[in-house]
Design a protein around this motif. Structure first.
Motif, PDB file in Angstrom:
ATOM      1  N   ALA A 133       0.478  -3.793  -3.962  1.00  0.00           N
ATOM      2  CA  ALA A 133      -0.393  -2.944  -3.141  1.00  0.00           C
ATOM      3  C   ALA A 133      -0.199  -3.278  -1.659  1.00  0.00           C
ATOM      4  O   ALA A 133       0.245  -4.390  -1.320  1.00  0.00           O
ATOM      5  N   PRO A 134      -0.506  -2.320  -0.784  1.00  0.00           N
ATOM      6  CA  PRO A 134      -1.011  -0.972  -1.034  1.00  0.00           C
ATOM      7  C   PRO A 134       0.112  -0.049  -1.523  1.00  0.00           C
ATOM      8  O   PRO A 134       1.119   0.135  -0.836  1.00  0.00           O
ATOM      9  N   ALA A 135      -0.052   0.486  -2.713  1.00  0.00           N
ATOM     10  CA  ALA A 135       1.003   1.273  -3.330  1.00  0.00           C
ATOM     11  C   ALA A 135       1.229   2.582  -2.577  1.00  0.00           C
ATOM     12  O   ALA A 135       0.353   3.087  -1.875  1.00  0.00           O
ATOM     13  N   ARG A 136       2.436   3.116  -2.755  1.00  0.00           N
ATOM     14  CA  ARG A 136       2.804   4.390  -2.173  1.00  0.00           C
ATOM     15  C   ARG A 136       3.112   5.399  -3.276  1.00  0.00           C
ATOM     16  O   ARG A 136       3.417   5.024  -4.408  1.00  0.00           O
ATOM     17  N   ALA A 137       3.067   6.669  -2.916  1.00  0.00           N
ATOM     18  CA  ALA A 137       3.450   7.726  -3.850  1.00  0.00           C
ATOM     19  C   ALA A 137       4.311   8.740  -3.118  1.00  0.00           C
ATOM     20  O   ALA A 137       4.132   8.987  -1.922  1.00  0.00           O
ATOM     21  N   ILE A 138       5.251   9.317  -3.856  1.00  0.00           N
ATOM     22  CA  ILE A 138       6.070  10.432  -3.382  1.00  0.00           C
ATOM     23  C   ILE A 138       5.936  11.522  -4.432  1.00  0.00           C
ATOM     24  O   ILE A 138       6.027  11.251  -5.637  1.00  0.00           O
ATOM     25  N   ASP A 192      -4.469   2.538  -6.875  1.00  0.00           N
ATOM     26  CA  ASP A 192      -3.825   1.652  -5.904  1.00  0.00           C
ATOM     27  C   ASP A 192      -3.076   2.396  -4.799  1.00  0.00           C
ATOM     28  O   ASP A 192      -2.705   1.800  -3.787  1.00  0.00           O
ATOM     29  N   VAL A 193      -2.811   3.692  -4.999  1.00  0.00           N
ATOM     30  CA  VAL A 193      -2.031   4.435  -4.014  1.00  0.00           C
ATOM     31  C   VAL A 193      -2.843   4.622  -2.737  1.00  0.00           C
ATOM     32  O   VAL A 193      -3.962   5.131  -2.762  1.00  0.00           O
ATOM     33  N   ALA A 194      -2.256   4.190  -1.620  1.00  0.00           N
ATOM     34  CA  ALA A 194      -2.919   4.315  -0.319  1.00  0.00           C
ATOM     35  C   ALA A 194      -2.281   5.383   0.550  1.00  0.00           C
ATOM     36  O   ALA A 194      -2.912   5.876   1.487  1.00  0.00           O
ATOM     37  N   ALA A 195      -1.026   5.737   0.266  1.00  0.00           N
ATOM     38  CA  ALA A 195      -0.313   6.724   1.078  1.00  0.00           C
ATOM     39  C   ALA A 195       0.562   7.566   0.162  1.00  0.00           C
ATOM     40  O   ALA A 195       1.204   7.042  -0.762  1.00  0.00           O
ATOM     41  N   MET A 196       0.596   8.863   0.429  1.00  0.00           N
ATOM     42  CA  MET A 196       1.397   9.770  -0.388  1.00  0.00           C
ATOM     43  C   MET A 196       2.206  10.704   0.510  1.00  0.00           C
ATOM     44  O   MET A 196       1.657  11.347   1.399  1.00  0.00           O
ATOM     45  N   VAL A 197       3.506  10.761   0.253  1.00  0.00           N
ATOM     46  CA  VAL A 197       4.400  11.666   0.968  1.00  0.00           C
ATOM     47  C   VAL A 197       4.745  12.824   0.032  1.00  0.00           C
ATOM     48  O   VAL A 197       5.280  12.614  -1.061  1.00  0.00           O
ATOM     49  N   VAL A 226       5.071  -2.205   5.415  1.00  0.00           N
ATOM     50  CA  VAL A 226       3.701  -1.693   5.427  1.00  0.00           C
ATOM     51  C   VAL A 226       3.021  -2.195   6.684  1.00  0.00           C
ATOM     52  O   VAL A 226       2.829  -3.393   6.865  1.00  0.00           O
ATOM     53  N   GLU A 227       2.686  -1.277   7.575  1.00  0.00           N
ATOM     54  CA  GLU A 227       2.050  -1.679   8.830  1.00  0.00           C
ATOM     55  C   GLU A 227       0.541  -1.836   8.700  1.00  0.00           C
ATOM     56  O   GLU A 227      -0.070  -2.661   9.374  1.00  0.00           O
ATOM     57  N   ILE A 228      -0.077  -1.067   7.830  1.00  0.00           N
ATOM     58  CA  ILE A 228      -1.546  -1.067   7.743  1.00  0.00           C
ATOM     59  C   ILE A 228      -1.946  -1.806   6.460  1.00  0.00           C
ATOM     60  O   ILE A 228      -2.178  -1.206   5.405  1.00  0.00           O
ATOM     61  N   ARG A 229      -2.029  -3.109   6.535  1.00  0.00           N
ATOM     62  CA  ARG A 229      -2.269  -3.947   5.364  1.00  0.00           C
ATOM     63  C   ARG A 229      -3.660  -3.732   4.771  1.00  0.00           C
ATOM     64  O   ARG A 229      -3.862  -3.883   3.572  1.00  0.00           O
ATOM     65  N   ARG A 230      -4.633  -3.388   5.598  1.00  0.00           N
ATOM     66  CA  ARG A 230      -5.995  -3.206   5.085  1.00  0.00           C
ATOM     67  C   ARG A 230      -6.083  -2.033   4.112  1.00  0.00           C
ATOM     68  O   ARG A 230      -7.048  -1.918   3.364  1.00  0.00           O
ATOM     69  N   ASP A 231      -5.060  -1.159   4.090  1.00  0.00           N
ATOM     70  CA  ASP A 231      -5.061  -0.028   3.165  1.00  0.00           C
ATOM     71  C   ASP A 231      -4.975  -0.475   1.705  1.00  0.00           C
ATOM     72  O   ASP A 231      -5.190   0.332   0.791  1.00  0.00           O
ATOM     73  N   ALA A 232      -4.670  -1.747   1.481  1.00  0.00           N
ATOM     74  CA  ALA A 232      -4.607  -2.239   0.103  1.00  0.00           C
ATOM     75  C   ALA A 232      -5.969  -2.176  -0.579  1.00  0.00           C
ATOM     76  O   ALA A 232      -6.060  -2.146  -1.806  1.00  0.00           O
ATOM     77  N   ARG A 233      -7.033  -2.145   0.219  1.00  0.00           N
ATOM     78  CA  ARG A 233      -8.385  -2.078  -0.342  1.00  0.00           C
ATOM     79  C   ARG A 233      -9.013  -0.744   0.031  1.00  0.00           C
ATOM     80  O   ARG A 233      -8.884  -0.267   1.163  1.00  0.00           O
ATOM     81  N   ALA A 234      -9.723  -0.147  -0.909  1.00  0.00           N
ATOM     82  CA  ALA A 234     -10.353   1.150  -0.646  1.00  0.00           C
ATOM     83  C   ALA A 234     -11.440   1.043   0.404  1.00  0.00           C
ATOM     84  O   ALA A 234     -11.611   1.942   1.239  1.00  0.00           O
TER      85      ALA A 234
END
Length: 373
Positions: free
Chosen positions: A64-69, A236-241, A349-357
């Protein structure tokens, strides 16, 4: 980070296979089977939702923070609204597309009695019979009908074939891969996006590229009717492209060449930080690109946010000329886009706090704030 080498032959082969499989929204099972077979061949673990949306995980150096495509495998199509007295079929569209592009289309109606071939025609289709009236007809779905290639003299004959109200109609893709690198076909939205994702995956596995964090590769089945990625994300996904088509047309900044990064669509701006990250990756790795804003457009990103997902979203596209019509793209744009996805999956990953909701303000982002006196 070295530049990824995308296998164009693999990309074109996957796109050709997908275009050969009818998959209008509501009739996507066989396309889902084909994708599952390819994911198995690549050696990826995946799972399906009840209705067939797919999520496959490529493990990262961290979870985490996981990504999605994400891209969607469903396409435009039509559905039988009525069986007419003349034995032909009145249609309603699946998805938003003009009957102007349905006129003359070869298609298949999937009925209880089997699949029947046919042609969508304007109500006045013969110049020998109607002369200039052929050109005076309005453009509307009530002005077209499906002529089935079966012996039917009226409504009763058509019903006897097993054709009835609600049957799904799939429009032939009719793909053409030209020597100049253009691909002309219906349904490039978004089967080209799916092929791009598979090509990026294949490259990462072949070149042994490990994502920075767990990366989920999502394939949805109802984007054309607005549902898209509403029920396929993991917590766990924090960002989706999102990968989809760009609207190459007068007044737009999209192009059939390079990657078009959308900064906003009709639902509003995409995430400020994620969109600029993708632009910077393209700059750093000499990927041709441009930015655009789409007025009459929504994607899997919108459906995920509307379903309540608190994630950062962005939209990267391949420019399509005549989207939702007789579409055309250039294969170089698909390669550029696959390169960008591969580099994104390996980026920091630049925004580490995104690992937590939910968490405190520590590590929260900033945006430029220029004050004037």
């Amino acid at each position: 980070m070295t530049s990824p080498k995308i296998d164009l032959d693999y990309l074109n082969a996957r796109l050709g296979e997908l275009l050969s499989l009818p998959s209008p929204t509501g009739y996507t099972d066989e396309a889902v089977w084909a994708l599952c077979r390819e994911l198995e061949r690549l050696g990826l673990d995946y799972e399906l939702t009840r209705r067939g949306a797919i999520r496959a995980r490529l493990p990262g150096l961290e979870a985490a923070p996981a990504r999605a495509i994400v891209a969607h495998v469903d396409t435009l199509g039509a559905q039988v609204k009525a069986v007419k007295d003349n034995g032909r079929l009145e249609l309603v569209p699946i998805g938003h597309w003009s009957s102007r592009f349905a006129e003359g289309a070869r298609c298949t109606v999937f009925a209880e009695g089997g699949g029947y071939r046919g042609t969508i025609l304007p109500l006045k289709a013969s110049g020998h019979a109607f002369n200039e009236e052929v050109d005076d007809q309005p453009v509307h779905w009530r002005q077209v009908e499906l002529r089935i290639d079966a012996v039917t003299h009226g409504r009763a004959d058509t019903l006897a074939l097993g054709v009835d109200v609600g049957d799904i109609v799939a429009i032939d893709a009719q793909p053409e891969f030209t020597d100049s690198g253009f691909i002309v076909s219906r349904h490039l939205d978004d089967k080209a996006g799916v092929a791009v994702m598979l090509a990026a995956l294949e490259c990462m596995l072949r070149e042994e590229r490990t994502p920075t964090v767990d990366t989920w590769w999502l394939f949805t089945i109802a984007e054309e009717v607005g549902l898209g990625a509403s029920a396929v994300l993991v917590p766990d996904v924090a960002a989706m492209v999102t990968v989809d088509n760009g609207t190459t047309a007068p007044g737009q900044n999209s192009s059939e060449f390079g990657v078009t990064i959308a900064m906003a669509d009709q639902t509003g701006p995409f995430d400020w930080h994620l969109s600029r990250k993708l632009v910077q990756l393209a700059r750093d790795h000499d990927i041709p690109h441009q930015k655009d804003v789409f007025r009459y457009y929504r994607s899997d990103s919108a459906s995920a946010l509307e379903a309540g997902a608190d994630i950062r979203t962005a939209l990267v596209t391949f420019g399509v000329d005549a989207s939702h019509g007789y579409e055309r793209i250039h294969q170089s744009a698909l390669v550029d886009l696959a390169r960008l996805l591969t580099l994104y999956a390996q980026s920091e990953v630049e925004i580490r706090r995104d690992a937590r909701a939910l968490t405190g303000v520590r590590g929260f982002t900033h945006q430029p704030n220029i004050s004037t006196s």
